[in-house]
Design a protein around this motif. Structure first.
Motif, short mmCIF file in Angstrom:
data_model
loop_
_atom_site.label_atom_id
_atom_site.label_comp_id
_atom_site.label_asym_id
_atom_site.label_seq_id
_atom_site.Cartn_x
_atom_site.Cartn_y
_atom_site.Cartn_z
N ALA A 2 110.66 23.40 28.16
CA ALA A 2 110.58 24.03 26.84
C ALA A 2 109.93 25.40 26.93
O ALA A 2 110.40 26.37 26.31
CB ALA A 2 109.81 23.13 25.88
N ARG A 30 105.42 28.57 21.24
CA ARG A 30 106.64 28.03 20.65
C ARG A 30 106.99 26.68 21.26
O ARG A 30 107.51 25.79 20.58
CB ARG A 30 107.80 29.03 20.80
CG ARG A 30 107.66 30.26 19.89
CD ARG A 30 108.99 30.99 19.76
NE ARG A 30 109.41 31.60 21.01
CZ ARG A 30 109.03 32.79 21.45
NH1 ARG A 30 108.18 33.52 20.72
NH2 ARG A 30 109.47 33.27 22.60
N GLU A 77 107.57 23.17 19.19
CA GLU A 77 108.77 22.34 19.35
C GLU A 77 108.41 20.91 19.75
O GLU A 77 109.03 19.94 19.27
CB GLU A 77 109.69 22.95 20.40
CG GLU A 77 110.95 22.12 20.64
CD GLU A 77 111.88 22.77 21.66
OE1 GLU A 77 112.01 22.19 22.77
OE2 GLU A 77 112.46 23.82 21.36
#
Length: 309
Positions: free
Chosen positions: A18, A27, A31
């Protein structure tokens, strides 16, 4: 050669994938539902295990190093394959409803009604099993079961579907031949089924059955015993719910219309593994079978009889 994945948690690979895809620890944390500090710690731990840096930390983003880029491509492909496999498994599981139940209940009551369920839920295919032994639902891959008992089984949740009551049934021909009209008349009639169950029924009818001739036939399934009764072989104890069609058609008659619970507290229960009550397919089937039971006039009559007893 040792496995290079040994000792590397899948969670670390997931976090790395990720972060590399988004070029941001922040980020990635959003997520994955983690904190930025937790993401940073996972990446540092992974770098420590591999002995090399995977990211260049820049003021506003992180950029994979050459090693990180190589690992990122493989990790993204692997996570995509894993997500797809899990989705396929989930969709396959949700597309099939596996039911295990008693053979007589399946043939006499459930199977003739399952078409209504499938019309209402065309997205579900039904697998119906009538194994004689008690099925471990989770271990043997079944979603729900219908069992006879008190409703208490370890690891299962349950809801009552119908009462377990029994009444004497025979063919009209046998009734007329033997002149069966009272409970006392049944003492001299050829009887089918377990003597201990007949003893419970006779006691409820207020008749002493001690010293009477034993039953002439016993079978593993209620349906087999009733088949003998249909063939003029004797009087069987059967559920007026499960054999309501035969009674309504006059193929079977009740020489003495007394329905009795042969085992106190027993009923037919829908069961499912603990923690799966919110499974969409289980919830749909539970709602449907309870509605089907509530709409069955023979079941309502038997329930009223059981409550009055």
């Amino acid at each position: 050669m040792s496995d290079p994945l040994a000792g590397i948690p899948l969670a670390s690979i997931r976090v790395f994938e990720a972060a590399a895809r988004l070029n941001s620890f922040t980020r990635a944390a959003e997520e994955l539902g983690m904190t930025q500090a937790a993401v940073s710690w996972q990446i540092k731990a992974l770098e420590g295990r591999l002995g090399q840096s995977l990211f260049r930390r820049l003021p506003r983003e992180v950029v994979p190093t050459e090693s990180g880029e190589r690992l990122s491509r493989a990790a993204t492909e692997a996570m995509s394959l894993l997500r797809r496999a899990l989705l396929d498994l989930t969709e396959a599981d949700q597309a099939i409803l596996s039911i295990t139940t008693l053979a007589t209940l399946a043939t006499q009551w459930l199977a003739p009604r399952l078409g209504e369920f499938q019309l209402a839920h065309p997205e579900l295919a039904v697998r119906l099993d009538t194994a004689a032994h008690l099925i471990d639902l989770s271990r043997e891959g079944f979603d729900v079961g219908i069992r006879s008992g008190t409703g208490e089984w370890p690891g299962l949740e349950s809801v009552e579907v119908m009462p377990s009551v029994f009444t004497p049934v025979c063919s009209p021909r046998l009734r007329d031949q033997l002149g069966l009209q009272t409970a006392e008349d049944l003492l001299k009639a050829p009887r089918i089924g377990l003597e201990k169950e007949w003893a419970v029924w006779f006691a409820a009818a207020g008749v002493a059955a001690d010293g009477q001739a034993p039953s002439r036939l016993r079978a593993d399934y209620q349906a087999l015993e009733v088949a003998s009764a249909l063939g003029d072989q004797g009087v069987a104890l059967a559920s007026p719910i499960l054999f309501a069609r035969e009674l309504a058609a006059g193929l079977l008659v009740q020489p003495v219309p007394l329905s009795v619970k042969l085992v106190p507290g027993y009923a037919y229960w829908l069961v499912w593994p603990e923690g799966r009550r919110r499974s969409p397919k289980i919830a749909r089937f539970r709602d449907w079978i309870l509605a089907a039971a509530a709409a069955d006039p023979a079941l309502r009559a038997a329930r009223e009889t059981a409550e009055a007893a």
